[in-house]
Design an enzyme around this catalytic site. Structure first.
Site, PDB file in Angstrom:
ATOM      1  N   GLU A  76      -2.665 -17.040  11.711  1.00  0.00           N
ATOM      2  CA  GLU A  76      -1.589 -17.273  10.752  1.00  0.00           C
ATOM      3  C   GLU A  76      -0.754 -16.010  10.581  1.00  0.00           C
ATOM      4  OE1 GLU A  76      -2.020 -18.979   6.398  1.00  0.00           O
ATOM      5  OE2 GLU A  76      -2.737 -16.911   6.508  1.00  0.00           O
TER       6      GLU A  76
ATOM      7  N   ASP B 186      -2.173 -23.508   0.541  1.00  0.00           N
ATOM      8  CA  ASP B 186      -1.422 -24.038   1.675  1.00  0.00           C
ATOM      9  C   ASP B 186      -0.157 -24.733   1.206  1.00  0.00           C
ATOM     10  OD1 ASP B 186      -3.549 -23.212   3.274  1.00  0.00           O
ATOM     11  OD2 ASP B 186      -3.506 -25.027   4.500  1.00  0.00           O
TER      12      ASP B 186
END
Length: 443
Positions: free
Chosen positions: A122, A321
């Site tokens: 990420e 998220d």
């Protein structure tokens, strides 16, 4: 009090499952990119316009901070540069420090999750996206070479995928072989932008070739008894994990329609699949939003229903998220302006957060989908993402969140990894500096 326990939640996930959870959102900086396709130039407009063509067609990117009367162009440019310099070039790298970039020799480096003490696909892919937007090829190449050397698999079923997290000290061992699909998506998109902006180099720096290898693996890798490709052809949706035993479902924050639109034009293969995925994602995000609060869950089934899991007790709630979803919608709206429903989604979500802020004096990081508070802390990353809503809607509430973004200091300390990268993305986006670099830009 505002803090981020994003990493704490991830540590629980690390100990119980082999997968990555929290990934995603984009932005950019540099000289104005040329329009990717010929089109009539957009007329002057406010940050949120429902009739003008998106930046993909017009080549025009809106500096919302200026258009909303929040700051001057000079102030905005300084904020973008200062934010980038702090996160990527500060020498203050301790737990209480400022930087997220850590050099490895002269030609490599990594983005570190300080709170979780690891390196994530990420963060590496986000770092590359930010570097290409900032026109910093040296930084981009350092991150990419490290990712290729230590994070990408070179054989076996996982070949061409990236292990989702590594140990942050040499020899940078893989802590889990499983990938996090949003990392692959961001790697590929950043690599296309790099070639379109700077041209192809040699070896691993033939950027678009590397991007196409990743995309091919995302879609066409053969299934095994325990694993499946990270993009589901039948549903035309990206998966949260590739491990069969954990179930097949998605993550709303992985639905980056603007990226799919570009992949549908630039990928060597599966162009129609990517174009279809862009529309599927727009429909998905409309269906997955809570009808009253506008909140999104961490993970969700292919129909948008919140997904409970055995390894993450907030997977069916709205948390870390989910911060990224509004930023992804804002980017899609700014670049393509293809779905008028996005204004409704932004208004619904921001109205919820504005009401909470008015009643409680702050926003909270985790909620039940109904809006009930499920944490005692807030997050500067959430504040940053909510600050992008004014790219979609002209509401006064959205403007107030953009004003809070402008006033928010670049995150420092233990939780600066996720909060800091989302803050950087939001600043780039609202500065009009998160741009598309198309195939003609390097010429």
């Amino acid at each position: 009090m505002t803090m981020n326990i994003f990493a704490t939640q991830r540590n629980a996930l690390i100990s119980t499952v082999k997968t990555l959870a929290f990934c995603a959102l984009p932005l950019g900086l540099a000289s104005c990119a040329a329009p990717v396709e010929q089109s009539t130039p957009a007329t002057e407009q406010t940050s949120a316009s429902h009739t003008a063509p998106g930046a993909f067609y017009s080549g025009e990117y809106h500096n919302a901070f200026v258009e909303l009367g929040i700051a001057s162009p000079e102030q905005v440019n300084k904020k973008v540069q200062d934010t980038y310099q702090q996160l990527f070039y500060s020498d203050s790298r301790s737990e209480s420090g400022k930087a997220v970039f850590f050099p490895v020799g002269d030609d490599m480096g990594f983005i570190k999750d300080i709170g979780s003490n690891d390196i994530r696909s990420e963060g590496m892919s986000y770092g590359m996206m930010i570097a290409v937007q900032m026109d910093d090829q040296e930084m981009f190449n350092k991150l990419w070479k490290f990712s290729k050397t230590y994070m990408q698999h070179h054989d076996g079923w996982y070949q061409d995928y990236f292990a989702w997290h590594l140990r942050p000290e040499a020899p940078f061992a893989k802590m889990d072989n499983n990938p996090a699909p949003d990392g692959e998506l961001y790697f590929a998109m950043a690599l296309f932008f790099a070639e379109n902006r700077w041209g192809a180099g040699e070896g691993i720096f033939q950027y678009s070739d590397e991007a196409n290898v990743i995309l091919q693996a995302m879609v066409n890798k053969e299934e095994s008894d325990s694993q499946v490709p990270m993009f589901n052809r039948d549903e035309k949706q990206i998966l949260f994990v590739t491990e069969r035993s954990l179930g097949l479902y998605t993550d709303p924050s992985y639905h980056v329609a603007a990226f799919y639109e570009l992949l549908g034009r630039w990928a060597e293969e599966d162009q129609q699949l990517w174009l279809d995925a862009a529309q599927v994602s727009r429909d998905y995000l409309y269906n997955a939003a809570h009808p009253e609060t506008g909140l999104y869950s961490e993970y969700a089934a292919f129909d948008g229903t919140p997904q409970k899991t055995s390894f993450n007790d907030i997977s069916h709630k709205s948390g870390y998220d989910a911060f990224r979803v509004i930023g992804n919608i804002a980017m899609d709206y700014h670049w393509f302006n293809a779905d008028p429903r996005q204004t409704e989604l932004a208004d619904r979500l921001i109205s919820f957060y504005a009401d909470e802020f008015k009643r409680k004096g702050q926003n909270f990081a985790v909620h039940e989908m109904s809006g009930k508070v499920a944490s005692e802390w807030g997050s500067s990353g959430q504040n940053a993402m909510n600050g992008t809503a004014a790219m979609i809607t002209n509401s006064q509430e959205a403007k107030e969140f953009t004003e809070r973004l402008w006033k928010q200091a670049t995150p420092t300390g233990k939780w600066r990894y996720y909060d800091g990268l989302l803050h950087m993305f939001a600043v780039l986006q609202m500065s009009g500096e998160y741009k598309i670099y198309g195939p003609t830009d390097a010429e």
